[in-house]
Design a protein around this motif. Structure first.
Motif, PDB file in Angstrom:
ATOM      1  N   VAL A  63       4.053   3.238  -8.782  1.00 38.94           N
ATOM      2  CA  VAL A  63       3.056   4.282  -8.527  1.00 38.94           C
ATOM      3  C   VAL A  63       3.446   5.576  -9.232  1.00 38.94           C
ATOM      4  N   LEU A  64       4.722   5.941  -9.174  1.00 37.14           N
ATOM      5  CA  LEU A  64       5.178   7.158  -9.856  1.00 37.14           C
ATOM      6  C   LEU A  64       4.951   7.066 -11.359  1.00 37.14           C
ATOM      7  N   SER A  65       5.240   5.920 -11.945  1.00 37.65           N
ATOM      8  CA  SER A  65       5.060   5.774 -13.388  1.00 37.65           C
ATOM      9  C   SER A  65       3.584   5.783 -13.770  1.00 37.65           C
ATOM     10  N   ARG A  66       2.714   5.223 -12.924  1.00 42.69           N
ATOM     11  CA  ARG A  66       1.275   5.236 -13.195  1.00 42.69           C
ATOM     12  C   ARG A  66       0.710   6.654 -13.160  1.00 42.69           C
ATOM     13  N   PHE A  67       1.142   7.466 -12.173  1.00 39.12           N
ATOM     14  CA  PHE A  67       0.682   8.850 -12.120  1.00 39.12           C
ATOM     15  C   PHE A  67       1.131   9.607 -13.363  1.00 39.12           C
ATOM     16  N   GLY A  68       2.326   9.329 -13.840  1.00 40.18           N
ATOM     17  CA  GLY A  68       2.823   9.997 -15.036  1.00 40.18           C
ATOM     18  C   GLY A  68       2.073   9.602 -16.285  1.00 40.18           C
ATOM     19  N   GLU A  73       9.516  -2.758  -1.787  1.00 44.94           N
ATOM     20  CA  GLU A  73       8.975  -1.413  -1.585  1.00 44.94           C
ATOM     21  C   GLU A  73       9.446  -0.427  -2.654  1.00 44.94           C
ATOM     22  N   ASN A  74      10.698  -0.532  -3.079  1.00 45.48           N
ATOM     23  CA  ASN A  74      11.224   0.383  -4.093  1.00 45.48           C
ATOM     24  C   ASN A  74      10.507   0.212  -5.431  1.00 45.48           C
ATOM     25  N   VAL A  75      10.262  -1.017  -5.805  1.00 46.50           N
ATOM     26  CA  VAL A  75       9.565  -1.283  -7.063  1.00 46.50           C
ATOM     27  C   VAL A  75       8.122  -0.785  -6.965  1.00 46.50           C
ATOM     28  N   LEU A 131       1.331  13.630 -14.628  1.00 46.20           N
ATOM     29  CA  LEU A 131       2.076  14.316 -13.566  1.00 46.20           C
ATOM     30  C   LEU A 131       3.553  13.980 -13.653  1.00 46.20           C
ATOM     31  N   LYS A 132       4.382  14.972 -13.410  1.00 40.54           N
ATOM     32  CA  LYS A 132       5.822  14.754 -13.337  1.00 40.54           C
ATOM     33  C   LYS A 132       6.172  14.245 -11.944  1.00 40.54           C
ATOM     34  N   ARG A 133       7.306  13.584 -11.815  1.00 38.82           N
ATOM     35  CA  ARG A 133       7.716  13.012 -10.529  1.00 38.82           C
ATOM     36  C   ARG A 133       7.838  14.032  -9.394  1.00 38.82           C
ATOM     37  N   PRO A 134       8.299  15.256  -9.636  1.00 38.27           N
ATOM     38  CA  PRO A 134       8.348  16.226  -8.524  1.00 38.27           C
ATOM     39  C   PRO A 134       6.973  16.616  -7.987  1.00 38.27           C
ATOM     40  N   HIS A 135       5.903  16.319  -8.724  1.00 35.75           N
ATOM     41  CA  HIS A 135       4.557  16.668  -8.287  1.00 35.75           C
ATOM     42  C   HIS A 135       3.873  15.537  -7.530  1.00 35.75           C
ATOM     43  N   VAL A 136       4.614  14.457  -7.269  1.00 37.12           N
ATOM     44  CA  VAL A 136       4.082  13.333  -6.501  1.00 37.12           C
ATOM     45  C   VAL A 136       5.036  13.069  -5.342  1.00 37.12           C
ATOM     46  N   GLU A 137       4.505  13.087  -4.118  1.00 36.85           N
ATOM     47  CA  GLU A 137       5.303  12.803  -2.929  1.00 36.85           C
ATOM     48  C   GLU A 137       4.792  11.527  -2.281  1.00 36.85           C
ATOM     49  N   ILE A 138       5.658  10.530  -2.182  1.00 37.92           N
ATOM     50  CA  ILE A 138       5.299   9.282  -1.516  1.00 37.92           C
ATOM     51  C   ILE A 138       5.733   9.385  -0.069  1.00 37.92           C
ATOM     52  N   GLU A 139       4.775   9.238   0.840  1.00 39.03           N
ATOM     53  CA  GLU A 139       5.053   9.386   2.262  1.00 39.03           C
ATOM     54  C   GLU A 139       5.266   8.039   2.960  1.00 39.03           C
ATOM     55  N   GLU A 140       4.577   6.987   2.488  1.00 37.80           N
ATOM     56  CA  GLU A 140       4.664   5.707   3.191  1.00 37.80           C
ATOM     57  C   GLU A 140       4.402   4.552   2.235  1.00 37.80           C
ATOM     58  N   THR A 195       0.863  -1.176   0.000  1.00 37.00           N
ATOM     59  CA  THR A 195       0.000   0.000   0.000  1.00 37.00           C
ATOM     60  C   THR A 195       0.900   1.226   0.000  1.00 37.00           C
ATOM     61  N   VAL A 196       0.767   2.044  -1.026  1.00 39.09           N
ATOM     62  CA  VAL A 196       1.580   3.250  -1.183  1.00 39.09           C
ATOM     63  C   VAL A 196       0.678   4.450  -0.944  1.00 39.09           C
TER      64      VAL A 196
END
Length: 58
Positions: A35-40, A28-30, A45-54, A5-6
């Protein structure tokens, strides 16, 4: 493969909105990269516009 769960937040116009995604990945890294690639790809969305907290194993 394990279920992860991200959670975090993404920038939507001028505000930050929370999100939670469940993904299946090797570690966890994968999971966070997935998740970052799916948002893009889905939301443009670019990677700086997504912050993964947990990232937690479900």
């Amino acid at each position: 493969m394990s279920q992860f769960t991200v959670s975090g937040r993404f920038r939507s116009r001028k505000t930050w909105k929370p999100f939670t995604k469940s993904v299946e990945a090797i570690n966890e890294n994968v999971a966070s990269e997935y998740v970052l690639s799916r948002f893009g790809s889905e939301h443009g969305l670019k990677r700086p516009h997504v912050e993964i907290e947990e990232v937690t194993a479900a």
